[in-house]
Design an enzyme around this catalytic site. Structure first.
Site, PDB file in Angstrom:
ATOM      1  N   ARG A  70       6.315  -3.296   3.124  1.00 51.13           N
ATOM      2  CA  ARG A  70       5.200  -2.506   2.574  1.00 51.13           C
ATOM      3  C   ARG A  70       3.945  -2.791   3.400  1.00 51.13           C
ATOM      4  O   ARG A  70       3.478  -3.932   3.442  1.00 51.13           O
ATOM      5  CB  ARG A  70       4.981  -2.880   1.107  1.00 51.13           C
ATOM      6  CG  ARG A  70       3.943  -2.036   0.383  1.00 51.13           C
ATOM      7  CD  ARG A  70       3.842  -2.480  -1.072  1.00 51.13           C
ATOM      8  NE  ARG A  70       2.936  -1.635  -1.836  1.00 51.13           N
ATOM      9  CZ  ARG A  70       1.622  -1.840  -1.945  1.00 51.13           C
ATOM     10  NH1 ARG A  70       1.078  -2.896  -1.334  1.00 51.13           N
ATOM     11  NH2 ARG A  70       0.870  -1.028  -2.648  1.00 51.13           N
ATOM     12  N   LYS A 107      -2.764  -9.646   3.582  1.00 50.94           N
ATOM     13  CA  LYS A 107      -2.990 -10.437   2.373  1.00 50.94           C
ATOM     14  C   LYS A 107      -3.820 -11.692   2.639  1.00 50.94           C
ATOM     15  O   LYS A 107      -4.002 -12.131   3.776  1.00 50.94           O
ATOM     16  CB  LYS A 107      -1.650 -10.797   1.716  1.00 50.94           C
ATOM     17  CG  LYS A 107      -1.083  -9.637   0.902  1.00 50.94           C
ATOM     18  CD  LYS A 107       0.028 -10.074  -0.018  1.00 50.94           C
ATOM     19  CE  LYS A 107       0.372  -8.953  -1.002  1.00 50.94           C
ATOM     20  NZ  LYS A 107       1.508  -9.314  -1.878  1.00 50.94           N
TER      21      LYS A 107
END
Length: 283
Positions: A260, A226
């Site tokens: 995840r 991210k």
């Protein structure tokens, strides 16, 4: 496991001492990470098969890019996700399957096709989503997006205390889901790094994840590659994996139980090492 902070799906249990790796499969042509590599039906199935063999406990199928991009109708999203879920369920009867959607009609089709978990990353934007989970027996991810509508980015977002805001939001969503009939052990909360948050907020969340884990709900973290990791390391998407593993380890140590990720094998090895260190004396 004590029962607190434990997620139960398809006869399996996941907790801080037995974490689940959730492999990401994006049936989108514009994913920020793979740029459409698993958009094709066969490509998505091959990637899911590989993820299972590399140690994934959960396969998460998504049909819409999280951020800005071309509009995707609910009908098109369901066409991208439900058939892959049905085929994956036929090939792997025991694997846990998740659908990444905020839309109740899409969730309904995907659960009927074989999904066990509805991964709502947009904090109940469709209030009927929790009802779908309750009526179908599926699990539900309760997340925090700071009040943003789906597929929008934060702009000058501010919180008095981002962790307190996350805790209040996900607990309210989780308690509503329970009131509708979702069993508590099928609910997992997600602080949702970078959604409705800037880099400072995501870092603060990472440092204080234990406060959310301490509330007793199973916790999912979705930090793989991210932007907050990229900004800290000044690294493009392709060079964020070392930072991702570091955040996974910090999150696991503080009590997260579902992770995840894009690189299943590396995450599996890192999480096995953390749990081995953290729970060596308890086994």
């Amino acid at each position: 496991m004590s029962g607190q902070g434990v997620l139960r799906l398809r006869g399996r249990e996941y907790g801080p001492d037995s974490p689940a790796v959730m492999g990401v499969i994006n049936r989108t042509p514009d994913s920020f990470y793979d740029h459409g590599a698993t958009f094709g039906f066969d490509a998505a199935l091959r990637a899911a098969e590989a993820a299972v063999h590399r140690g994934a406990d959960i396969i998460d199928i998504g049909g819409v890019k999280a951020g800005y991009g071309a509009y995707v109708s609910a009908e098109e999203e369901a066409r991208r996700t439900a058939p892959v879920i049905a085929e994956l369920r036929a090939q792997h009867p025991d694997v846990v399957i998740s659908v990444d959607t905020w839309r109740a009609p899409v969730a309904r089709e995907c659960v009927a096709a074989g999904a066990d978990l509805v991964n709502d990353t947009w904090a109940g934007a469709d209030p009927e989503l929790a009802r779908v989970a309750a009526e179908s027996g599926a699990g539900l991810v309760c997340s925090h997006s700071g009040g943003l509508a789906p597929r929008t980015d934060p702009h000058r977002v501010a919180y008095r205390d981002v962790v307190a805001d996350v805790v209040a939001t996900v607990e309210e969503l989780a308690e509503r889901a329970v009131s509708l009939g979702v069993p508590p052990e099928r609910i997992v909360v997600d602080p949702t790094h970078d959604f409705g948050k800037n880099t400072y907020h995501s870092l603060e969340l990472t440092r204080r994840l234990g406060e959310l884990a301490g509330r007793g709900w199973p916790m999912l973290v979705a930090v793989s590659n991210k932007d907050f990791i990229g900004e800290v390391l000044d690294a493009p998407v392709a060079e964020r994996w070392a930072g991702t593993l570091a955040v996974l380890a910090v999150s696991a140590w503080q009590g997260a139980c579902v992770f995840r990720v894009h690189d299943v094998a590396a995450a599996r090895a890192a999480l096995d090492a953390v749990t081995g260190l953290a729970y060596a004396n308890a086994r």
